[in-house]
Design an enzyme around this catalytic site. Structure first.
Site, PDB file in Angstrom:
ATOM      1  N   GLY A  67       0.807  -1.215   0.000  1.00 45.87           N
ATOM      2  CA  GLY A  67       0.000   0.000   0.000  1.00 45.87           C
ATOM      3  C   GLY A  67       0.841   1.267   0.000  1.00 45.87           C
ATOM      4  O   GLY A  67       0.528   2.238  -0.698  1.00 45.87           O
ATOM      5  N   THR A  68       1.898   1.266   0.781  1.00 51.36           N
ATOM      6  CA  THR A  68       2.719   2.475   0.892  1.00 51.36           C
ATOM      7  C   THR A  68       3.323   2.841  -0.460  1.00 51.36           C
ATOM      8  O   THR A  68       3.263   4.005  -0.887  1.00 51.36           O
ATOM      9  CB  THR A  68       3.832   2.258   1.944  1.00 51.36           C
ATOM     10  OG1 THR A  68       3.207   1.911   3.188  1.00 51.36           O
ATOM     11  CG2 THR A  68       4.692   3.496   2.123  1.00 51.36           C
ATOM     12  N   ASN A  96      -8.257   3.554   8.228  1.00 48.31           N
ATOM     13  CA  ASN A  96      -7.674   2.435   8.960  1.00 48.31           C
ATOM     14  C   ASN A  96      -7.898   2.481  10.457  1.00 48.31           C
ATOM     15  O   ASN A  96      -7.836   1.481  11.133  1.00 48.31           O
ATOM     16  CB  ASN A  96      -6.160   2.363   8.686  1.00 48.31           C
ATOM     17  CG  ASN A  96      -5.495   3.716   8.807  1.00 48.31           C
ATOM     18  OD1 ASN A  96      -5.833   4.645   8.082  1.00 48.31           O
ATOM     19  ND2 ASN A  96      -4.564   3.832   9.720  1.00 48.31           N
ATOM     20  N   GLN A 127      -7.735  -0.490   3.108  1.00 47.98           N
ATOM     21  CA  GLN A 127      -8.608  -1.079   4.146  1.00 47.98           C
ATOM     22  C   GLN A 127      -9.970  -1.494   3.590  1.00 47.98           C
ATOM     23  O   GLN A 127     -10.817  -1.983   4.337  1.00 47.98           O
ATOM     24  CB  GLN A 127      -8.816  -0.083   5.296  1.00 47.98           C
ATOM     25  CG  GLN A 127      -7.562   0.207   6.105  1.00 47.98           C
ATOM     26  CD  GLN A 127      -7.104  -0.965   6.977  1.00 47.98           C
ATOM     27  OE1 GLN A 127      -7.839  -1.926   7.205  1.00 47.98           O
ATOM     28  NE2 GLN A 127      -5.880  -0.889   7.469  1.00 47.98           N
ATOM     29  N   SER A 142      -3.414  -3.542  -0.832  1.00 46.52           N
ATOM     30  CA  SER A 142      -2.308  -4.219  -0.154  1.00 46.52           C
ATOM     31  C   SER A 142      -2.766  -5.602   0.303  1.00 46.52           C
ATOM     32  O   SER A 142      -3.761  -5.724   1.018  1.00 46.52           O
ATOM     33  CB  SER A 142      -1.859  -3.384   1.042  1.00 46.52           C
ATOM     34  OG  SER A 142      -0.857  -4.063   1.746  1.00 46.52           O
ATOM     35  N   HIS A 154      -1.666  -7.889   2.461  1.00 43.26           N
ATOM     36  CA  HIS A 154      -1.681  -8.419   3.839  1.00 43.26           C
ATOM     37  C   HIS A 154      -2.876  -7.951   4.660  1.00 43.26           C
ATOM     38  O   HIS A 154      -3.036  -8.338   5.806  1.00 43.26           O
ATOM     39  CB  HIS A 154      -0.350  -8.121   4.547  1.00 43.26           C
ATOM     40  CG  HIS A 154      -0.127  -6.701   4.958  1.00 43.26           C
ATOM     41  ND1 HIS A 154      -0.187  -6.292   6.266  1.00 43.26           N
ATOM     42  CD2 HIS A 154       0.177  -5.584   4.241  1.00 43.26           C
ATOM     43  CE1 HIS A 154       0.080  -5.004   6.346  1.00 43.26           C
ATOM     44  NE2 HIS A 154       0.301  -4.545   5.120  1.00 43.26           N
ATOM     45  N   CYS A 165      -2.664  11.578  22.372  1.00 44.25           N
ATOM     46  CA  CYS A 165      -1.462  12.396  22.175  1.00 44.25           C
ATOM     47  C   CYS A 165      -0.497  11.551  21.372  1.00 44.25           C
ATOM     48  O   CYS A 165      -0.257  10.413  21.735  1.00 44.25           O
ATOM     49  CB  CYS A 165      -0.795  12.712  23.501  1.00 44.25           C
ATOM     50  SG  CYS A 165      -1.627  13.968  24.452  1.00 44.25           S
TER      51      CYS A 165
END
Ligand code: PLP
Length: 392
Positions: free
Chosen positions: A73-74, A152, A180, A200, A202, A325
């Site tokens: 995906g990246t 995601n 996703q 993607s 996986h 945070c």
């Protein structure tokens, strides 16, 4: 002994299915040829790659020559953004959203540093972007819109067809990160009208390190990786044959049983949601209906994220936390901030992402274990160091 742990982090990654695993095996040792070679080992591997391309194209409603294999995906997201800007000379403006995965979000920020202008569209409290917002943001010099199909962290599904129609009206390229969504909800590129779409393996019970970018036949993108000329010179590098075969087997399987899988996972997700929302100080994050079947996501007030995940882990439940945070920075999570949830101090996000390999009994075990885990986490006085869900 069988593994008693409960894995509910399927949005991070999934187990490889038997179908994908068995399909891959011959390509490690028996048919290990390089698909670029012209001898029989090579042609055997090449035909497996081309069969797989056909399967993936069919599942996505694409043409065979519109599917390009990548490392995941990246890479697909990076390719779509980086090459679109290289392609379009007419302007320097891009549009994306505040809740994209880092693969898109950080690439857009990188391009901003390189002199492009980027509009990060805000979302409503459910994580939705509206076509009207997009219409307002498009300019004369807009070259690309990139909006994810499903988020995601919170699972919200965007109205991609409507958003894409707005971009098309203005002749602007449209990319969607469907990492996703593919294998979880029906995705047909023709119906959506997109120019580029990332998947993607996986995330749908295929192997890791393999993905694809759909590029519409009319969209001529510059190459992503230069070298030996594989993938029509667009993405060089010896093809990951076993990965490609595994990805196609997994997507083919998911597509052929989509209704059954959606039914099973939705029922389990709803079991969790109904019971967890009865607990004190909890809110659902994401859209109540427009969400992928497998993602149940919440935020608990007065609780630190990391101790909650640790307590669940000790109870044998493998889940994920987002961040109220971001690690060490004191900054609220980008996704929660975009949803308007910044006011909640010390709030613990919890993502339970389900696959068809989970069972209703496991959902009951999670529901039973959660109150004690919450109590333990509430008693912790540590400053949380979060795992940033943004990266999964
Ligand atoms: N896009 C989204 C929405 C994701 O959830 C992920 C994975 O976490 C990616 C992109 C990156 O995919 P990959 O892990 O295959 O590089």
């Amino acid at each position: 002994m069988t593994d008693q742990r409960i894995y509910v982090d399927n949005a991070a990654t999934t187990a490889v299915s038997d179908i994908a695993f068995n399909a891959m095996l011959p390509y490690f040792r028996d048919s290990f040829g390089n698909p670029s070679a012209t001898h029989s080992y090579g042609t055997q591997a090449k035909s497996a790659v081309e069969e797989s391309r056909k399967t993936i194209a069919t599942c996505l409603g694409a043409r065979v020559n519109e599917i390009y294999f990548t490392s995941g995906g990246t890479e697909s997201d990076n390719w779509a953004l980086m090459s679109s800007v290289a392609l379009r000379q007419k302007g320097r403006h891009l549009i994306t959203t505040e809740i994209e995965h880092s693969a898109v979000y950080k690439t857009a920020q990188y391009l901003e540093k390189k002199g492009y202008e980027v509009t990060f569209l805000p979302v409503d409290r459910y994580g939705l972007v509206s076509p009207e917002q997009l219409e307002e943001a498009i300019r004369e010099d807009t070259i690309l819109v990139s909006i994810m199909t499903a988020n995601n962290e919170i699972g919200t599904i965007q109205p991609i067809r409507e958003l894409c129609a707005v971009a098309k009206k203005h002749r602007v390229l449209f990319h969607t990160d469907a990492v996703q969504a593919a294998g979880h909800i029906p995705i047909y590129v023709g119906e959506l009208g997109v120019d580029m779409l990332s998947i993607s393996s996986h995330k749908f019970h295929g192997p890791k390190g393999i993905g694809a970018l759909y590029i519409n036949i009319r969209t001529v993108l510059p190459p992503m990786v230069i070298g030996g000329g594989q993938e029509k010179g667009k993405r060089s590098g010896t093809l990951n044959v076993s990965g490609i075969v595994g990805m196609a087997a997994a997507l083919g399987d998911a597509s052929s049983r989509m209704d059954e899988i959606v039914g099973k996972t939705t029922a389990m997700r709803d079991m969790l949601t109904t019971e967890i929302l009865k607990m004190p100080g909890v809110q659902l994050t994401g859209h109540p209906e427009n969400r992928v079947p497998g993602i149940a996501s919440f935020i608990f007030s007065g609780i630190s994220g990391e101790p909650l995940i640790a307590a669940l882990n000790e109870a044998g439940i493998c889940a994920s936390a987002g961040s109220a945070c971001s690690a060490g920075s004191g900054e609220p999570s980008r996704i929660l901030k975009a949803l308007g949830l910044t006011q909640m101090e010390n709030a613990a996000p919890l993502r339970l992402s389900i696959s068809e390999y989970n069972t209703p009994e496991q959902m009951n075990q999670i529901i039973a274990a959660l109150p004690a885990a919450l109590k333990r986490a509430a008693a912790e006085r540590v400053v949380p160091k979060y795992i940033n869900l943004d990266d999964y």
